[in-house]
Design a protein around this motif. Structure first.
Motif, PDB file in Angstrom:
ATOM      1  N   VAL A  14     -17.439 -13.360   0.301  1.00  0.00           N
ATOM      2  CA  VAL A  14     -16.710 -14.614   0.206  1.00  0.00           C
ATOM      3  C   VAL A  14     -15.822 -14.793   1.430  1.00  0.00           C
ATOM      4  O   VAL A  14     -15.395 -13.813   2.042  1.00  0.00           O
ATOM      5  CB  VAL A  14     -15.876 -14.680  -1.090  1.00  0.00           C
ATOM      6  N   ALA A  19      -9.311 -17.895  -3.464  1.00  0.00           N
ATOM      7  CA  ALA A  19     -10.002 -18.978  -4.164  1.00  0.00           C
ATOM      8  C   ALA A  19     -11.176 -18.427  -4.981  1.00  0.00           C
ATOM      9  O   ALA A  19     -11.427 -18.882  -6.103  1.00  0.00           O
ATOM     10  CB  ALA A  19     -10.489 -20.030  -3.171  1.00  0.00           C
ATOM     11  N   PHE A  20     -11.865 -17.427  -4.443  1.00  0.00           N
ATOM     12  CA  PHE A  20     -12.974 -16.808  -5.169  1.00  0.00           C
ATOM     13  C   PHE A  20     -12.456 -16.114  -6.429  1.00  0.00           C
ATOM     14  O   PHE A  20     -13.069 -16.213  -7.490  1.00  0.00           O
ATOM     15  CB  PHE A  20     -13.713 -15.823  -4.263  1.00  0.00           C
ATOM     16  N   MET A  23     -11.867 -18.703  -9.012  1.00  0.00           N
ATOM     17  CA  MET A  23     -13.139 -19.193  -9.538  1.00  0.00           C
ATOM     18  C   MET A  23     -13.757 -18.160 -10.486  1.00  0.00           C
ATOM     19  O   MET A  23     -14.229 -18.520 -11.568  1.00  0.00           O
ATOM     20  CB  MET A  23     -14.115 -19.492  -8.405  1.00  0.00           C
ATOM     21  N   SER A  49     -16.170  -8.497  -2.539  1.00  0.00           N
ATOM     22  CA  SER A  49     -16.463  -9.425  -3.634  1.00  0.00           C
ATOM     23  C   SER A  49     -16.597  -8.675  -4.958  1.00  0.00           C
ATOM     24  O   SER A  49     -16.132  -9.145  -5.996  1.00  0.00           O
ATOM     25  CB  SER A  49     -17.741 -10.213  -3.349  1.00  0.00           C
ATOM     26  N   ALA A 114     -22.881 -13.872  -6.233  1.00  0.00           N
ATOM     27  CA  ALA A 114     -22.145 -14.435  -5.101  1.00  0.00           C
ATOM     28  C   ALA A 114     -23.107 -14.457  -3.926  1.00  0.00           C
ATOM     29  O   ALA A 114     -23.558 -13.418  -3.454  1.00  0.00           O
ATOM     30  CB  ALA A 114     -20.917 -13.589  -4.777  1.00  0.00           C
ATOM     31  N   LEU A 136     -22.963 -18.440  -7.450  1.00  0.00           N
ATOM     32  CA  LEU A 136     -21.600 -18.717  -6.999  1.00  0.00           C
ATOM     33  C   LEU A 136     -21.614 -18.735  -5.473  1.00  0.00           C
ATOM     34  O   LEU A 136     -21.744 -17.685  -4.840  1.00  0.00           O
ATOM     35  CB  LEU A 136     -20.640 -17.640  -7.513  1.00  0.00           C
ATOM     36  N   SER A 138     -20.633 -18.470  -1.867  1.00  0.00           N
ATOM     37  CA  SER A 138     -19.560 -17.679  -1.275  1.00  0.00           C
ATOM     38  C   SER A 138     -18.650 -18.462  -0.344  1.00  0.00           C
ATOM     39  O   SER A 138     -17.518 -18.054  -0.110  1.00  0.00           O
ATOM     40  CB  SER A 138     -20.152 -16.485  -0.534  1.00  0.00           C
ATOM     41  N   LEU A 141     -17.783 -22.328  -2.813  1.00  0.00           N
ATOM     42  CA  LEU A 141     -17.315 -21.973  -4.159  1.00  0.00           C
ATOM     43  C   LEU A 141     -17.890 -22.884  -5.246  1.00  0.00           C
ATOM     44  O   LEU A 141     -17.340 -22.994  -6.330  1.00  0.00           O
ATOM     45  CB  LEU A 141     -15.783 -21.922  -4.225  1.00  0.00           C
TER      46      LEU A 141
END
Length: 180
Positions: A14, A19-20, A23, A49, A114, A136, A138, A141
């Motif tokens: 990511v 922010a990841f 999420m 990640s 991801a 998802l 990366s 998002l």
């Protein structure tokens, strides 16, 4: 209803870890609502990640099985975080090969991946096995299902209880650190 396994595979790192993490928190809460409170996550621990995913699972008190390989390249502070996360995980297993994603898709009832724009081998394999996969992205998002999981479907692993599942995994992968 048997335990449902939600796998996580990090194919791409990511670009915005904070922010990841937010999420992932939202996605995990939604997955727990969909798959049930007996959901267990299944993840590797090779990338940043992965660590974000594992930390969020622990914060949300979602039982986690961690698949470890010897080829990690974490900084010392990341190793400390990993050690802390492993100390409170449901179980950890050391794999003899460097590919942790194969056992994840072998066992997962649903998969979070991801990834970036390109489809990776794990996405192709998950689709061919009929595993509902939440892609998802990366960078952007964005998140979308290949198709949503069916909460009433049988678990792919076929074990009626968490204990039976872990006993089988203990025999298959070796010693575990079972909690409770």
């Amino acid at each position: 209803m048997s335990v449902k396994l939600l796998g996580f595979a990090a194919v791409a790192e990511v670009t915005n870890p904070a922010a990841f993490a937010a999420m992932i928190r939202n996605e995990l809460e939604a997955a727990r609502d969909l798959l049930g409170t007996s959901m267990i996550t299944l993840s590797g621990a090779k990338t940043d990640s992965d660590l974000i995913f594992l930390r969020t699972c622990i914060e949300l008190r979602i039982p986690t099985i961690v698949l470890l390989t010897v080829d990690t390249s974490f900084l010392p502070e990341e190793h400390k975080l990993l050690d802390n996360l492993l100390s409170v995980s449901l179980a950890k297993y050391y794999l003899p090969t460097s590919s942790q994603n194969l056992p994840i898709i072998e066992w997962a009832d649903a998969l979070f991946c991801a990834c970036c724009d390109d489809d990776d081998e794990i996405l192709t394999d998950a689709r061919s096995l009929g595993i509902p996969t939440r892609k998802l992205h990366s960078t952007s998002l964005a998140a979308n299902w290949t198709y949503p999981p069916h909460p009433t479907s049988s678990a792919r692993h076929g074990f009626p209880t968490r204990r039976e599942l872990l006993e089988f995994l203990d025999k298959r992968f070796g010693k575990t650190n079972l909690k409770g």
